[in-house]
Design a protein around this motif. Structure first.
Motif, PDB file in Angstrom:
ATOM      1  N   TRP A   8       0.777  -1.211   0.020  1.00 42.62           N
ATOM      2  CA  TRP A   8      -0.151   0.121   0.106  1.00 42.62           C
ATOM      3  C   TRP A   8       0.796   1.326  -0.092  1.00 42.62           C
ATOM      4  N   MET A   9       2.000   1.212   1.090  1.00 39.97           N
ATOM      5  CA  MET A   9       2.468   2.473   1.006  1.00 39.97           C
ATOM      6  C   MET A   9       3.368   2.590   0.117  1.00 39.97           C
ATOM      7  N   ASN A  12       4.068   3.024  -5.937  1.00 40.23           N
ATOM      8  CA  ASN A  12       4.305   4.201  -6.821  1.00 40.23           C
ATOM      9  C   ASN A  12       5.123   3.685  -8.270  1.00 40.23           C
ATOM     10  N   ASN A 334       6.752   6.729   3.711  1.00 42.40           N
ATOM     11  CA  ASN A 334       6.566   5.456   3.408  1.00 42.40           C
ATOM     12  C   ASN A 334       7.074   4.001   3.761  1.00 42.40           C
ATOM     13  N   GLU A 408      -3.205   6.577  -1.489  1.00 39.69           N
ATOM     14  CA  GLU A 408      -2.539   5.254  -1.632  1.00 39.69           C
ATOM     15  C   GLU A 408      -3.381   4.171  -2.767  1.00 39.69           C
ATOM     16  N   ARG A 411      -3.348   5.607  -6.081  1.00 35.47           N
ATOM     17  CA  ARG A 411      -1.884   5.259  -6.723  1.00 35.47           C
ATOM     18  C   ARG A 411      -1.942   3.712  -7.449  1.00 35.47           C
TER      19      ARG A 411
END
Length: 613
Positions: A8-9, A12, A334, A408, A411
């Motif tokens: 999740w974090m 990107n 993150n 999140e 993304r």
């Protein structure tokens, strides 16, 4: 399966994406067409909309909509519905009825009995503002609105009817961690992000928004099921629907409070470091910190040793430009795997990164993970059902976390098209910073930005909480400042759409001037309604003179459609009445337009007018 928090974090990646064409789609004979599963345009009414077609080198498309055209505005309503609107809006102007609406409804229930009471409600308030009892009974209304060019954002509006005392107890239990219960006062918590009993009942001073209180994990699972049914109903009822969800329904709010506090403290720390470099008072994205100076400041403050600081800034992009901005800074947060490891803050006195709380129990860690997993399940179902998800905004002490979690999700799920929409409250002083920072992140990472812009629903509650507990009022000083903020944020997103066609915005407003402002800007930029980038949103039963002319003219416009059993929607209706009092007293416009249309119909012999679709 559910996503681990780390992915999740850290989600990107660089995404390939299909940029929408800037050319308007062709429409044959006013029929609907679908692009990417979204309805593009409906029949265009010649007497309602004047426009010049946009060729490759030709003039820019100009769109003008007549919001005084009652025939178009109320085309979908029969005379009984118009009379009901007049009655309900008139009742909303009587202070006594509005102030005592809850007691009066309870009394009517006793006097008339359940069945008759429900019939009365369906003929008045419930019939005006609520679509039906369940996802089957709402279909006729959704299909009718759709035939007149108006889509739906489904919102299951059931609330528990708790006493104030019960609400306060639930809130205190849900927002205070084990560590704080065992040894109150030793942690680094701020007043704003701690629960306070006198503001435990979050329903006070709220306009129209529903409120959820945490009971246990099983109840959160039930609420997730409700949202899943809502998503399925949206997918089944229309091809381009939205569904609304609230984060506080999906987990223990303690996590939202703590994560919000961490995010705010990190941002504040960034501002402190910016001040060291003489860059305070600038717009959030203008503050670019020189890397060399930044490392020096951090070493001086003693936050992390020299090697740690070196490692922080040698990521894939970090520091490659020689400067660090707020987005680079946020990405530092993150890289922490366990959620409780994420909840650390810089302590200037000791010069260390310290946990926000002295300890987290295993159960608290699990509760946090489950909240994220529920959100993940909802997002996946939305994708599967071709439905877009609106994440509602909530109070400022929860909002930083809600926004970050929504970001999140964006993304991950907004790579191909906008599925997840975040809500920005423009009555907040920091609204523009929030919008501009998030748009910039979407630009850098190549995903579709989706926003709903609202003025805000918690003003009275937010002001009194800030005053009583003693922190800065987060709300703009007056209505005019909020209007300016709304238009500033809106213009920024419209510019972004104009530049790269990847942003999407819902203008959720009952303010005619705001809608006209949007249309003007779209005209200036040559943004075509059929591109499906700019949507409009109003509540069911209100502002039809804005929604329906827009829909008839081919704009994507949506009604927020509450539904649920009569008894369980009463708390929602109660607040609708309170909100309407403010609107109806300030403006006779809607009532005068309703009268005008009724007179027109009677003079034309349309006493038994029935909408044709």
């Amino acid at each position: 399966g559910t996503l681990a928090f780390t992915s999740w974090m850290n989600a990107n990646g660089r995404f390939r994406s299909s940029v929408a064409s800037t050319q308007p789609k062709e429409v044959e004979g006013g029929k609907e067409q679908h692009v990417d599963g979204c309805k593009v345009v409906k029949a265009v009414q010649a007497d309602l909309i004047s426009q010049t077609e946009k060729g490759t080198d030709g003039p820019t498309q100009k769109i003008a909509i007549d919001f005084d055209n009652t025939r178009e505005a109320y085309k979908s309503k029969d005379n009984i519905e118009l009379l009901r609107s007049l009655l309900v809006f008139k009742l909303c102007t009587f202070d006594f009825l509005v102030d005592k609406n809850k007691e009066l409804m309870d009394l009517s229930k006793k006097v008339f009995g359940q069945q008759l009471f429900e019939s009365l409600m369906k003929m008045t308030f419930y019939g005006q503002f609520v679509a039906g009892e369940d996802h089957n009974s709402i279909k006729p209304l959704i299909h009718k609105n759709q035939a007149f060019g108006v889509g739906s954002v489904l919102d299951y509006s059931v609330e528990e009817d708790l006493t104030q005392e019960e609400a306060e107890k639930k809130e205190m239990d849900a927002c205070v961690s084990e560590a704080e219960k065992e040894s109150p006062g030793i942690d680094h918590r701020e007043k704003k992000y701690k629960a306070h009993r006198q503001f435990g009942d979050r329903r006070g001073g709220v306009i129209s928004a529903r409120t959820y209180f945490y009971a246990d994990e099983a109840k959160c699972d039930n609420q997730m099921e409700t949202f899943l049914n809502c998503i399925k109903a949206s997918g089944g009822a229309s091809v381009d629907g939205f569904s609304a969800i609230k984060m506080t329904a999906l987990g223990r709010p303690q996590f939202l409070l703590q994560f919000s506090e961490v995010l705010v403290k990190w941002r504040r720390f960034f501002n402190l470091l910016a001040a060291h470099q003489g860059k305070s008072g600038m717009d959030a994205l203008e503050q670019k910190l020189e890397l060399g100076q930044l490392k020096e400041s951090l070493t001086k403050l003693g936050v992390g040793n020299k090697d740690d600081i070196e490692n922080w800034f040698t990521g894939e992009k970090l520091g490659s430009s020689g400067t660090i901005d707020l987005l680079d800074w946020n990405s530092l947060i993150n890289d922490r795997t366990s959620i409780s490891n994420l909840l650390v803050i810089p302590n200037y006195e000791t010069g260390q990164l310290e946990p926000l709380l002295s300890k987290f129990t295993v159960e608290e860690e699990k509760q946090m993970k489950r909240m994220l997993q529920r959100v993940d399940v909802l997002a996946k179902h939305a994708v599967g059902n071709g439905v877009r998800l609106m994440v509602d905004a909530e109070q400022t002490y929860f909002q930083p976390a809600i926004s970050r979690l929504t970001l999140e999700m964006q993304r991950i799920f907004n790579r191909e098209k906008p599925i997840i929409f975040n809500t920005y409250q423009c009555y907040l002083k920091e609204a523009y910073d929030n919008v501009s920072v998030d748009v910039e992140l979407s630009r850098r990472e190549g995903w579709y930005f989706g926003a709903k812009l609202v003025r805000g629903a918690y003003m009275y509650q937010e002001r009194s909480r800030a005053k009583e507990i003693g922190y800065e009022d987060p709300i703009n000083p007056d209505y005019e400042a909020t209007n300016r903020m709304y238009h500033k944020c809106l213009e920024f997103v419209l510019e972004e759409i104009n530049q790269n066609r990847k942003a999407n915005v819902m203008v959720a407003s009952h303010n005619e001037d705001t809608v006209k402002f949007t249309l003007e800007k779209m005209n200036e930029m040559g943004l075509c309604p059929t591109e499906n980038k700019v949507y409009f949103g109003q509540l069911l039963g209100m502002c039809d003179q804005i929604s329906f002319p827009l829909g008839q003219a081919g704009f994507p416009v949506y009604k927020y459609v509450p539904y649920g059993p009569v008894n369980e929607v009463i708390p929602y209706l109660s607040r609708r009445a309170l909100e309407n009092r403010g609107i109806m007293k300030g403006s006779q416009r809607e009532r005068s337009l309703l009268w005008k249309e009724l007179k027109r119909r009677f003079l034309n012999g349309q006493i038994l007018y029935k909408p044709v679709y």
